[in-house]
Design a protein around this motif. Sequence first.
Motif, PDB file in Angstrom:
ATOM      1  N   ALA A 173       0.820  -1.210   0.000  1.00 55.84           N
ATOM      2  CA  ALA A 173       0.000   0.000   0.000  1.00 55.84           C
ATOM      3  C   ALA A 173       0.854   1.260   0.000  1.00 55.84           C
ATOM      4  N   ALA A 174       2.003   1.195   0.634  1.00 50.87           N
ATOM      5  CA  ALA A 174       2.888   2.354   0.722  1.00 50.87           C
ATOM      6  C   ALA A 174       4.334   1.885   0.687  1.00 50.87           C
ATOM      7  N   VAL A 175       5.221   2.814   0.360  1.00 49.27           N
ATOM      8  CA  VAL A 175       6.634   2.495   0.252  1.00 49.27           C
ATOM      9  C   VAL A 175       7.416   3.301   1.281  1.00 49.27           C
ATOM     10  N   ALA A 176       8.180   2.601   2.117  1.00 49.00           N
ATOM     11  CA  ALA A 176       9.108   3.256   3.028  1.00 49.00           C
ATOM     12  C   ALA A 176      10.482   3.200   2.375  1.00 49.00           C
ATOM     13  N   HIS A 177      10.921   4.355   1.885  1.00 48.51           N
ATOM     14  CA  HIS A 177      12.168   4.416   1.125  1.00 48.51           C
ATOM     15  C   HIS A 177      13.299   4.776   2.087  1.00 48.51           C
ATOM     16  N   VAL A 178      14.106   3.796   2.431  1.00 55.87           N
ATOM     17  CA  VAL A 178      15.194   4.004   3.388  1.00 55.87           C
ATOM     18  C   VAL A 178      16.391   4.630   2.673  1.00 55.87           C
ATOM     19  N   LEU A 179      16.875   5.735   3.248  1.00 59.73           N
ATOM     20  CA  LEU A 179      18.005   6.447   2.671  1.00 59.73           C
ATOM     21  C   LEU A 179      19.127   6.553   3.705  1.00 59.73           C
ATOM     22  N   ARG A 180      20.328   6.271   3.275  1.00 59.70           N
ATOM     23  CA  ARG A 180      21.469   6.349   4.191  1.00 59.70           C
ATOM     24  C   ARG A 180      21.823   7.813   4.434  1.00 59.70           C
ATOM     25  N   CYS A 181      21.728   8.222   5.688  1.00 60.91           N
ATOM     26  CA  CYS A 181      22.049   9.600   6.083  1.00 60.91           C
ATOM     27  C   CYS A 181      23.106   9.597   7.177  1.00 60.91           C
ATOM     28  N   PHE A 182      24.060   8.732   7.066  1.00 58.81           N
ATOM     29  CA  PHE A 182      25.171   8.681   8.018  1.00 58.81           C
ATOM     30  C   PHE A 182      26.468   8.418   7.255  1.00 58.81           C
ATOM     31  N   GLU A 183      27.543   9.007   7.750  1.00 58.32           N
ATOM     32  CA  GLU A 183      28.862   8.813   7.148  1.00 58.32           C
ATOM     33  C   GLU A 183      29.520   7.583   7.777  1.00 58.32           C
ATOM     34  N   GLY A 184      30.703   7.234   7.285  1.00 56.85           N
ATOM     35  CA  GLY A 184      31.432   6.119   7.886  1.00 56.85           C
ATOM     36  C   GLY A 184      31.818   5.075   6.861  1.00 56.85           C
ATOM     37  N   ASP A 185      33.018   4.543   7.004  1.00 58.59           N
ATOM     38  CA  ASP A 185      33.535   3.554   6.061  1.00 58.59           C
ATOM     39  C   ASP A 185      33.273   2.116   6.493  1.00 58.59           C
ATOM     40  N   GLU A 186      32.712   1.951   7.718  1.00 54.81           N
ATOM     41  CA  GLU A 186      32.521   0.588   8.216  1.00 54.81           C
ATOM     42  C   GLU A 186      31.434  -0.157   7.441  1.00 54.81           C
ATOM     43  N   VAL A 187      30.544   0.602   6.792  1.00 55.59           N
ATOM     44  CA  VAL A 187      29.523  -0.004   5.938  1.00 55.59           C
ATOM     45  C   VAL A 187      29.750   0.486   4.514  1.00 55.59           C
ATOM     46  N   THR A 188      29.953  -0.424   3.590  1.00 52.62           N
ATOM     47  CA  THR A 188      30.262  -0.073   2.216  1.00 52.62           C
ATOM     48  C   THR A 188      29.032   0.502   1.513  1.00 52.62           C
ATOM     49  N   HIS A 189      29.209   1.648   0.847  1.00 55.21           N
ATOM     50  CA  HIS A 189      28.120   2.196   0.039  1.00 55.21           C
ATOM     51  C   HIS A 189      28.338   1.758  -1.394  1.00 55.21           C
ATOM     52  N   ILE A 190      27.277   1.335  -2.029  1.00 50.81           N
ATOM     53  CA  ILE A 190      27.383   0.743  -3.363  1.00 50.81           C
ATOM     54  C   ILE A 190      27.963   1.710  -4.393  1.00 50.81           C
ATOM     55  N   SER A 191      27.738   3.021  -4.205  1.00 52.08           N
ATOM     56  CA  SER A 191      28.256   3.998  -5.164  1.00 52.08           C
ATOM     57  C   SER A 191      29.547   4.658  -4.684  1.00 52.08           C
ATOM     58  N   GLY A 192      29.994   4.272  -3.484  1.00 51.42           N
ATOM     59  CA  GLY A 192      31.241   4.802  -2.974  1.00 51.42           C
ATOM     60  C   GLY A 192      31.136   6.173  -2.336  1.00 51.42           C
ATOM     61  N   ARG A 193      29.933   6.727  -2.215  1.00 48.29           N
ATOM     62  CA  ARG A 193      29.753   8.031  -1.581  1.00 48.29           C
ATOM     63  C   ARG A 193      28.377   8.081  -0.930  1.00 48.29           C
ATOM     64  N   VAL A 194      28.241   8.920   0.087  1.00 46.84           N
ATOM     65  CA  VAL A 194      26.968   9.045   0.793  1.00 46.84           C
ATOM     66  C   VAL A 194      26.224  10.263   0.268  1.00 46.84           C
ATOM     67  N   ASP A 195      25.149  10.023  -0.453  1.00 48.24           N
ATOM     68  CA  ASP A 195      24.333  11.097  -1.029  1.00 48.24           C
ATOM     69  C   ASP A 195      22.891  10.603  -1.099  1.00 48.24           C
ATOM     70  N   PRO A 196      22.090  10.856  -0.061  1.00 45.94           N
ATOM     71  CA  PRO A 196      20.729  10.310  -0.030  1.00 45.94           C
ATOM     72  C   PRO A 196      19.835  10.777  -1.172  1.00 45.94           C
ATOM     73  N   LEU A 197      20.030  12.001  -1.658  1.00 48.66           N
ATOM     74  CA  LEU A 197      19.207  12.482  -2.764  1.00 48.66           C
ATOM     75  C   LEU A 197      19.534  11.736  -4.058  1.00 48.66           C
ATOM     76  N   ALA A 198      20.818  11.473  -4.272  1.00 51.41           N
ATOM     77  CA  ALA A 198      21.219  10.693  -5.451  1.00 51.41           C
ATOM     78  C   ALA A 198      20.699   9.265  -5.337  1.00 51.41           C
ATOM     79  N   ASP A 199      20.763   8.704  -4.128  1.00 48.36           N
ATOM     80  CA  ASP A 199      20.231   7.355  -3.908  1.00 48.36           C
ATOM     81  C   ASP A 199      18.743   7.302  -4.218  1.00 48.36           C
ATOM     82  N   ALA A 200      18.027   8.322  -3.745  1.00 48.28           N
ATOM     83  CA  ALA A 200      16.577   8.370  -3.983  1.00 48.28           C
ATOM     84  C   ALA A 200      16.289   8.440  -5.472  1.00 48.28           C
TER      85      ALA A 200
END
Length: 366
Positions: free
Chosen positions: A99-126
């Motif tokens: 019925a609805a979509v909860a779109h989770v966006l990464r809004c935290f920095e840190g290298d301990e969790v790998t980001h698929i695009s190599g950078r943290v940018d929630p708007l680009a992810d969205a």
Amino acid sequence: MGFQCGIVGLPNVGKSTLFNALTASAGAEAANYPFCTVEPNSGRVAVPDDRLKVIASLAKSKNIVPAQLEFVDIAGLVKGASQGEGLGNQFLGHIREVAAVAHVLRCFEGDEVTHISGRVDPLADAEVVETELLLADLQSLERRKDPLIKKSRGGDTEAKAMLNLVERATLLLQEGQPARAMEISHAETRLYKEMQLLSSKPVMYVCNVDEDSAAKGNALSAKVAEKAAAENAACVIVSAEIEAEVALLDDPEEKREFLASLGLNRTGLERIILAGYELLQLITYFTAGPKESRAWTIPRVTKAVDAAGVIHTDFARGFICAETIGYEDYVKHQGEQGAKGAGRMLQEGRDYVVKDGDVLLFRFNV
């Protein structure tokens, strides 16, 4: 049942960690690599509502049955999903069912969790996820078009109406706008829903922040909040790490103290539910008696006869009346008998529009 909410997002943004915490289960493996969720996991959680406990106490109910919300953890989408990249259309199809979509966006920095695009940018992810949904919708509309043209030429009026919707939706999507931004008339609602467009789903942006930002958010979540406001979408700030810790605490008082120490007065679950109910324009009514007190979820503008049908089709089919007591009156007069004695139990007909918090007793005859 409350509503079904699909949790989506790019890989490694904290979707599965959040899902596990929200459902207090280990149903979805939370791992630091893409595609750890291969099949959609679902889990139901009770919708917290303090009113239900008060009603149950006054009604001296043996059982309390809250409304439920179902979360569906859908595997991470990647660029090219509409063309089969990553895990592809299989997972786009799962979004169609919620019925609805909860779109989770990464809004935290840190290298301990790998980001698929190599950078943290929630708007680009969205944008990546939104683009894939738009492309999938365009493909769906293109497949519909030729058969509708043929039927329209044959004089099929419904096909003409659907073709008009398809063409308008196509133009909107080509401009980069989601289907939920489309203006439709009341008469077009049924056909619009039949198109089952992925981008027509109401969206709630869930900003997954670090523990220190859980109370007020941060610069990254502020950008998401601005985007949500521009789209009339919901936005909730949550720390998946904190939710995971809260899920381990069984004692309610201990939970409250832990949250208070972080400057929070509600869990992420509660905030997501409240945002979801508002997003989907849902309300709660109650039934109460010695056997049980129960919460029921309905759309905001629901007539009494349809609210009765949520319990059982026989209630709607043989509907006579609804005896209604507002929540405040129920509490003020200490339950059904007190409210009845004070003249605050009212008999309403089938067209009565149920209000949030109403305590209802349906009279029916089949």
